[in-house]
Motif scaffolding. Structure first.
Motif, PDB file in Angstrom:
ATOM      1  N   TRP A  22     -11.410  46.490 -15.791  1.00 17.75           N
ATOM      2  CA  TRP A  22     -10.040  46.975 -15.997  1.00 17.75           C
ATOM      3  C   TRP A  22      -9.176  46.812 -14.751  1.00 17.75           C
ATOM      4  CZ3 TRP A  22      -5.788  49.387 -17.804  1.00 17.75           C
ATOM      5  CH2 TRP A  22      -5.229  50.449 -17.111  1.00 17.75           C
ATOM      6  N   LEU A  23      -9.702  47.152 -13.582  1.00  7.76           N
ATOM      7  CA  LEU A  23      -8.915  47.081 -12.355  1.00  7.76           C
ATOM      8  C   LEU A  23      -8.611  45.640 -11.964  1.00  7.76           C
ATOM      9  CD1 LEU A  23     -10.523  49.931 -10.227  1.00  7.76           C
ATOM     10  CD2 LEU A  23      -8.254  49.910 -11.289  1.00  7.76           C
ATOM     11  N   GLU A  24      -9.580  44.756 -12.105  1.00 13.00           N
ATOM     12  CA  GLU A  24      -9.319  43.345 -11.819  1.00 13.00           C
ATOM     13  C   GLU A  24      -8.246  42.793 -12.758  1.00 13.00           C
ATOM     14  OE1 GLU A  24     -12.721  40.852 -11.675  1.00 13.00           O
ATOM     15  OE2 GLU A  24     -13.564  41.800  -9.895  1.00 13.00           O
ATOM     16  N   GLY A  25      -8.254  43.256 -13.989  1.00 15.42           N
ATOM     17  CA  GLY A  25      -7.226  42.837 -14.931  1.00 15.42           C
ATOM     18  C   GLY A  25      -5.839  43.272 -14.491  1.00 15.42           C
ATOM     19  N   LEU A  26      -5.733  44.492 -13.972  1.00 15.84           N
ATOM     20  CA  LEU A  26      -4.435  44.977 -13.482  1.00 15.84           C
ATOM     21  C   LEU A  26      -3.964  44.192 -12.267  1.00 15.84           C
ATOM     22  CD1 LEU A  26      -4.386  48.885 -13.579  1.00 15.84           C
ATOM     23  CD2 LEU A  26      -3.007  47.278 -14.905  1.00 15.84           C
ATOM     24  N   VAL A  27      -4.879  43.916 -11.333  1.00 14.29           N
ATOM     25  CA  VAL A  27      -4.509  43.140 -10.152  1.00 14.29           C
ATOM     26  C   VAL A  27      -4.065  41.738 -10.568  1.00 14.29           C
ATOM     27  CG1 VAL A  27      -5.359  42.122  -8.004  1.00 14.29           C
ATOM     28  CG2 VAL A  27      -5.997  44.464  -8.608  1.00 14.29           C
ATOM     29  N   LYS A  28      -4.754  41.175 -11.527  1.00 15.07           N
ATOM     30  CA  LYS A  28      -4.371  39.848 -12.015  1.00 15.07           C
ATOM     31  C   LYS A  28      -2.980  39.873 -12.637  1.00 15.07           C
ATOM     32  CE  LYS A  28      -5.622  36.279 -15.348  1.00 15.07           C
ATOM     33  NZ  LYS A  28      -6.610  35.810 -16.335  1.00 15.07           N
ATOM     34  N   ALA A  29      -2.702  40.881 -13.456  1.00 14.47           N
ATOM     35  CA  ALA A  29      -1.407  40.980 -14.113  1.00 14.47           C
ATOM     36  C   ALA A  29      -0.280  41.110 -13.090  1.00 14.47           C
ATOM     37  CB  ALA A  29      -1.389  42.171 -15.068  1.00 14.47           C
ATOM     38  N   TYR A  30      -0.552  41.822 -12.000  1.00 17.58           N
ATOM     39  CA  TYR A  30       0.481  42.060 -10.985  1.00 17.58           C
ATOM     40  C   TYR A  30       0.554  40.926  -9.978  1.00 17.58           C
ATOM     41  CZ  TYR A  30       2.961  44.410  -7.158  1.00 17.58           C
ATOM     42  OH  TYR A  30       3.842  44.737  -6.164  1.00 17.58           O
ATOM     43  N   VAL A  31      -0.581  40.506  -9.444  1.00 18.29           N
ATOM     44  CA  VAL A  31      -0.603  39.503  -8.384  1.00 18.29           C
ATOM     45  C   VAL A  31      -0.561  38.082  -8.944  1.00 18.29           C
ATOM     46  CG1 VAL A  31      -1.977  38.540  -6.499  1.00 18.29           C
ATOM     47  CG2 VAL A  31      -1.772  41.019  -6.757  1.00 18.29           C
ATOM     48  N   GLY A  32      -1.487  37.783  -9.852  1.00 14.38           N
ATOM     49  CA  GLY A  32      -1.559  36.429 -10.380  1.00 14.38           C
ATOM     50  C   GLY A  32      -0.331  36.030 -11.165  1.00 14.38           C
ATOM     51  N   GLU A  33       0.071  36.870 -12.105  1.00 14.07           N
ATOM     52  CA  GLU A  33       1.259  36.579 -12.887  1.00 14.07           C
ATOM     53  C   GLU A  33       2.508  36.632 -12.014  1.00 14.07           C
ATOM     54  OE1 GLU A  33       1.305  35.487 -15.910  1.00 14.07           O
ATOM     55  OE2 GLU A  33      -0.833  35.774 -16.301  1.00 14.07           O
ATOM     56  N   GLY A  34       2.476  37.473 -10.982  1.00 14.81           N
ATOM     57  CA  GLY A  34       3.628  37.586 -10.091  1.00 14.81           C
ATOM     58  C   GLY A  34       3.931  36.288  -9.371  1.00 14.81           C
ATOM     59  N   ILE A  35       2.900  35.570  -8.946  1.00 16.49           N
ATOM     60  CA  ILE A  35       3.112  34.296  -8.265  1.00 16.49           C
ATOM     61  C   ILE A  35       3.742  33.289  -9.222  1.00 16.49           C
ATOM     62  CG2 ILE A  35       1.949  32.337  -7.174  1.00 16.49           C
ATOM     63  CD1 ILE A  35      -0.119  34.374  -6.127  1.00 16.49           C
ATOM     64  N   ALA A  36       3.243  33.227 -10.447  1.00 13.84           N
ATOM     65  CA  ALA A  36       3.819  32.321 -11.434  1.00 13.84           C
ATOM     66  C   ALA A  36       5.282  32.663 -11.687  1.00 13.84           C
ATOM     67  CB  ALA A  36       3.022  32.395 -12.731  1.00 13.84           C
ATOM     68  N   GLN A  37       5.588  33.946 -11.772  1.00 13.48           N
ATOM     69  CA  GLN A  37       6.967  34.360 -12.015  1.00 13.48           C
ATOM     70  C   GLN A  37       7.870  33.991 -10.837  1.00 13.48           C
ATOM     71  OE1 GLN A  37       6.454  38.508 -12.837  1.00 13.48           O
ATOM     72  NE2 GLN A  37       5.790  38.172 -14.935  1.00 13.48           N
TER      73      GLN A  37
ATOM     74  N   GLU B 246      12.434  39.836 -15.263  1.00 19.47           N
ATOM     75  CA  GLU B 246      12.773  41.125 -14.659  1.00 19.47           C
ATOM     76  C   GLU B 246      11.638  42.135 -14.838  1.00 19.47           C
ATOM     77  OE1 GLU B 246      16.351  44.489 -14.863  1.00 19.47           O
ATOM     78  OE2 GLU B 246      16.300  42.802 -16.271  1.00 19.47           O
ATOM     79  N   ASP B 247      11.345  42.845 -13.787  1.00 17.33           N
ATOM     80  CA  ASP B 247      10.289  43.860 -13.827  1.00 17.33           C
ATOM     81  C   ASP B 247      10.796  45.101 -14.560  1.00 17.33           C
ATOM     82  OD1 ASP B 247       8.086  45.446 -13.377  1.00 17.33           O
ATOM     83  OD2 ASP B 247       8.587  45.885 -11.297  1.00 17.33           O
ATOM     84  N   THR B 248      10.057  45.530 -15.555  1.00 13.29           N
ATOM     85  CA  THR B 248      10.453  46.716 -16.318  1.00 13.29           C
ATOM     86  C   THR B 248       9.426  47.838 -16.171  1.00 13.29           C
ATOM     87  OG1 THR B 248       9.388  45.830 -18.315  1.00 13.29           O
ATOM     88  CG2 THR B 248      11.733  45.365 -18.012  1.00 13.29           C
ATOM     89  N   GLY B 249       8.804  47.892 -15.018  1.00  8.45           N
ATOM     90  CA  GLY B 249       7.835  48.944 -14.758  1.00  8.45           C
ATOM     91  C   GLY B 249       6.413  48.466 -14.611  1.00  8.45           C
ATOM     92  N   GLN B 250       6.179  47.157 -14.830  1.00  9.02           N
ATOM     93  CA  GLN B 250       4.824  46.634 -14.715  1.00  9.02           C
ATOM     94  C   GLN B 250       4.268  46.847 -13.303  1.00  9.02           C
ATOM     95  OE1 GLN B 250       7.610  44.982 -15.773  1.00  9.02           O
ATOM     96  NE2 GLN B 250       7.058  43.196 -17.016  1.00  9.02           N
TER      97      GLN B 250
END
Length: 236
Positions: free
Chosen positions: A107-122, A145-149
């Motif tokens: 679960w935690l790796e998934g959250l880091v991926k959503a924030y860090v990995g997807e963040g670079i693509a964005q 746009e970030d809506t709280g993620q």
């Protein structure tokens, strides 16, 4: 003021009469749309791993936001006379390969991926949006746009590390792996499609970024990654 100085070239109708510009915008929106579709699927799966109902509910809400963005992008593609699936198809291999190489183990790796990995693509797509027309650029910025993620991921990861400091080392290593994979994906997406690459490097009648600016762009991507890691309480 040139396109590269202003970051915009006018309304969408004004730019599409330039050679290849509609194809370039189609690629940009197609890449974004498939990214949003995969992000929705990933967050929905991550919700099943969430330890509490509160966390599951929060992830489901974030997943719904990604699906809304997907709908906005596909509607814009249809308004341009482009089938969304046709626009997305070229980017399926690169995006899918990224997700396959960065499958989270918990679960935690998934959250880091959503924030860090997807963040670079964005961040990469925000950089590209500086070189398109106003209408397209505004759409890209609004979708990204970030809506709280970010706040959700940061608070949950920090709480977990506070409860078990040993997690910090593992998640930091995971974050470093993600940045390499995400930048590789961005480079692959940017160079494999000539039309999309033309947004960055320019085309006849339309200015783009020079080699020095392209180098600075990837420095900015890396710097922003470091800031995200710091917010999570992890070393970059």
């Amino acid at each position: 003021m040139t396109t590269s100085e202003s970051g915009r070239s006018g309304e969408i109708g004004e730019g599409t009469d330039q050679p290849g510009y509609l194809a370039a915008v189609t690629d940009l929106l197609g890449a974004l749309a498939y990214g949003e579709l995969r992000a929705f699927s990933q967050l929905a799966r991550d919700a099943d791993l969430a330890p509490t109902l509160r966390h599951r509910s929060a992830l489901a809400t974030l997943a719904a936001h990604e699906l809304k963005n997907y709908a906005v992008l596909t509607e814009r593609l249809q308004s341009l006379g482009v089938e969304p699936e046709t626009a997305m198809e070229p980017f399926v291999p690169a995006v899918d390969a990224f997700h396959e190489r960065t499958s989270a183990s918990d679960w935690l790796e998934g959250l880091v991926k959503a924030y860090v990995g997807e963040g670079i693509a964005q961040d990469f797509y925000r950089e590209i949006s500086r070189y398109v027309d106003d209408a397209t650029g505004s759409l890209v910025v609004s979708v990204l746009e970030d809506t709280g993620q970010a706040d959700f991921a940061v608070s949950v990861v920090r709480e977990a590390i506070a409860a078990d400091p040993r997690l910090a080392g593992r998640l930091a290593l995971w974050g470093r792996r993600l940045v390499g994979e995400a930048i590789t994906q961005a480079q692959r997406v940017g160079v494999e499609r000539d039309a999309l690459a033309s947004i960055l490097v320019g085309a006849p009648g339309r200015a783009g970024a020079d080699l020095a600016e392209l180098g600075r762009m990837f420095v900015r991507l890396t710097d922003e990654h470091s800031r995200r890691m710091e917010r999570l309480g992890l070393s970059a």
